[in-house]
Write a protein that holds these residues in place. Sequence first.
Motif, PDB file in Angstrom:
ATOM      1  N   PHE A  65     -18.236 -19.470 -28.306  1.00  0.00           N
ATOM      2  CA  PHE A  65     -18.649 -20.381 -27.240  1.00  0.00           C
ATOM      3  C   PHE A  65     -19.668 -19.731 -26.311  1.00  0.00           C
ATOM      4  CE2 PHE A  65     -18.023 -22.281 -23.008  1.00  0.00           C
ATOM      5  CZ  PHE A  65     -18.398 -23.575 -23.301  1.00  0.00           C
ATOM      6  N   THR A  66     -19.536 -18.419 -26.093  1.00  0.00           N
ATOM      7  CA  THR A  66     -20.425 -17.725 -25.157  1.00  0.00           C
ATOM      8  C   THR A  66     -21.713 -17.245 -25.813  1.00  0.00           C
ATOM      9  OG1 THR A  66     -19.256 -15.663 -25.596  1.00  0.00           O
ATOM     10  CG2 THR A  66     -18.526 -16.962 -23.699  1.00  0.00           C
ATOM     11  N   SER A  67     -21.837 -17.325 -27.123  1.00  0.00           N
ATOM     12  CA  SER A  67     -23.044 -16.871 -27.810  1.00  0.00           C
ATOM     13  C   SER A  67     -24.126 -17.932 -27.690  1.00  0.00           C
ATOM     14  CB  SER A  67     -22.742 -16.593 -29.282  1.00  0.00           C
ATOM     15  OG  SER A  67     -21.801 -15.566 -29.396  1.00  0.00           O
ATOM     16  N   ARG A  68     -25.252 -17.554 -27.113  1.00  0.00           N
ATOM     17  CA  ARG A  68     -26.320 -18.517 -26.865  1.00  0.00           C
ATOM     18  C   ARG A  68     -27.626 -18.164 -27.581  1.00  0.00           C
ATOM     19  NH1 ARG A  68     -24.099 -22.289 -24.017  1.00  0.00           N
ATOM     20  NH2 ARG A  68     -22.714 -21.737 -22.327  1.00  0.00           N
ATOM     21  N   THR A  69     -27.803 -16.932 -27.997  1.00  0.00           N
ATOM     22  CA  THR A  69     -29.049 -16.533 -28.650  1.00  0.00           C
ATOM     23  C   THR A  69     -28.771 -16.145 -30.100  1.00  0.00           C
ATOM     24  OG1 THR A  69     -28.833 -14.190 -28.107  1.00  0.00           O
ATOM     25  CG2 THR A  69     -29.908 -15.604 -26.456  1.00  0.00           C
ATOM     26  N   ALA A  70     -29.820 -16.105 -30.903  1.00  0.00           N
ATOM     27  CA  ALA A  70     -29.669 -15.695 -32.304  1.00  0.00           C
ATOM     28  C   ALA A  70     -29.096 -14.285 -32.389  1.00  0.00           C
ATOM     29  CB  ALA A  70     -31.009 -15.774 -33.013  1.00  0.00           C
ATOM     30  N   ARG A  71     -29.513 -13.401 -31.519  1.00  0.00           N
ATOM     31  CA  ARG A  71     -28.998 -12.015 -31.529  1.00  0.00           C
ATOM     32  C   ARG A  71     -27.485 -11.996 -31.271  1.00  0.00           C
ATOM     33  NH1 ARG A  71     -32.253  -7.603 -28.399  1.00  0.00           N
ATOM     34  NH2 ARG A  71     -33.391  -7.828 -30.318  1.00  0.00           N
ATOM     35  N   GLN A  72     -27.011 -12.791 -30.332  1.00  0.00           N
ATOM     36  CA  GLN A  72     -25.576 -12.842 -30.039  1.00  0.00           C
ATOM     37  C   GLN A  72     -24.802 -13.433 -31.211  1.00  0.00           C
ATOM     38  OE1 GLN A  72     -25.968 -15.153 -26.447  1.00  0.00           O
ATOM     39  NE2 GLN A  72     -25.530 -13.378 -25.142  1.00  0.00           N
ATOM     40  N   VAL A  73     -25.348 -14.479 -31.839  1.00  0.00           N
ATOM     41  CA  VAL A  73     -24.672 -15.103 -32.974  1.00  0.00           C
ATOM     42  C   VAL A  73     -24.622 -14.125 -34.152  1.00  0.00           C
ATOM     43  CG1 VAL A  73     -24.723 -16.997 -34.636  1.00  0.00           C
ATOM     44  CG2 VAL A  73     -25.247 -17.433 -32.241  1.00  0.00           C
ATOM     45  N   ARG A  74     -25.718 -13.397 -34.395  1.00  0.00           N
ATOM     46  CA  ARG A  74     -25.710 -12.405 -35.475  1.00  0.00           C
ATOM     47  C   ARG A  74     -24.671 -11.309 -35.202  1.00  0.00           C
ATOM     48  NH1 ARG A  74     -31.420 -13.760 -35.985  1.00  0.00           N
ATOM     49  NH2 ARG A  74     -31.688 -14.502 -38.119  1.00  0.00           N
ATOM     50  N   ALA A  75     -24.497 -10.927 -33.959  1.00  0.00           N
ATOM     51  CA  ALA A  75     -23.462  -9.949 -33.615  1.00  0.00           C
ATOM     52  C   ALA A  75     -22.077 -10.510 -33.930  1.00  0.00           C
ATOM     53  CB  ALA A  75     -23.568  -9.555 -32.144  1.00  0.00           C
ATOM     54  N   ASP A  76     -21.878 -11.806 -33.671  1.00  0.00           N
ATOM     55  CA  ASP A  76     -20.611 -12.458 -34.043  1.00  0.00           C
ATOM     56  C   ASP A  76     -20.405 -12.359 -35.547  1.00  0.00           C
ATOM     57  OD1 ASP A  76     -20.288 -13.248 -31.395  1.00  0.00           O
ATOM     58  OD2 ASP A  76     -21.035 -15.285 -31.752  1.00  0.00           O
ATOM     59  N   GLY A  77     -21.459 -12.611 -36.307  1.00  0.00           N
ATOM     60  CA  GLY A  77     -21.379 -12.562 -37.762  1.00  0.00           C
ATOM     61  C   GLY A  77     -21.069 -11.178 -38.284  1.00  0.00           C
ATOM     62  N   ARG A  78     -21.653 -10.137 -37.677  1.00  0.00           N
ATOM     63  CA  ARG A  78     -21.356  -8.769 -38.125  1.00  0.00           C
ATOM     64  C   ARG A  78     -19.876  -8.446 -37.961  1.00  0.00           C
ATOM     65  NH1 ARG A  78     -25.143  -8.362 -35.334  1.00  0.00           N
ATOM     66  NH2 ARG A  78     -27.148  -7.493 -35.227  1.00  0.00           N
ATOM     67  N   ARG A  79     -19.278  -8.979 -36.921  1.00  0.00           N
ATOM     68  CA  ARG A  79     -17.832  -8.757 -36.731  1.00  0.00           C
ATOM     69  C   ARG A  79     -17.026  -9.441 -37.836  1.00  0.00           C
ATOM     70  NH1 ARG A  79     -19.356  -9.178 -31.228  1.00  0.00           N
ATOM     71  NH2 ARG A  79     -19.040 -11.418 -31.240  1.00  0.00           N
ATOM     72  N   ASP A  80     -17.594 -10.514 -38.429  1.00  0.00           N
ATOM     73  CA  ASP A  80     -16.903 -11.241 -39.495  1.00  0.00           C
ATOM     74  C   ASP A  80     -17.292 -10.781 -40.895  1.00  0.00           C
ATOM     75  OD1 ASP A  80     -15.588 -12.793 -37.627  1.00  0.00           O
ATOM     76  OD2 ASP A  80     -17.033 -14.437 -37.721  1.00  0.00           O
TER      77      ASP A  80
END
Length: 67
Positions: A31-46
């Motif tokens: 919910f707090t991820s707003r930029t592509a960089r933040q979303v990619r960081a979410d993906g690396r955790r997964d």
Amino acid sequence: MTARPLGVEIACDGPTGHYDCPHNAAIRAQFTSRTARQVRADGRRDGWRARPGGLDICPDCVKETTR
């Protein structure tokens, strides 16, 4: 009614990078991820990985490329 952007979605580029992911994979943004960089960081955790050229690959396609 006011529309607001919900964020960014990053999709898998497939195991070879030449066609879309056979699994229809996309990173689920927090919910707090707003930029592509933040979303990619979410993906690396997964378990997502980045390849040269900025291509993203999901955990299922990572398994396919390491067989």
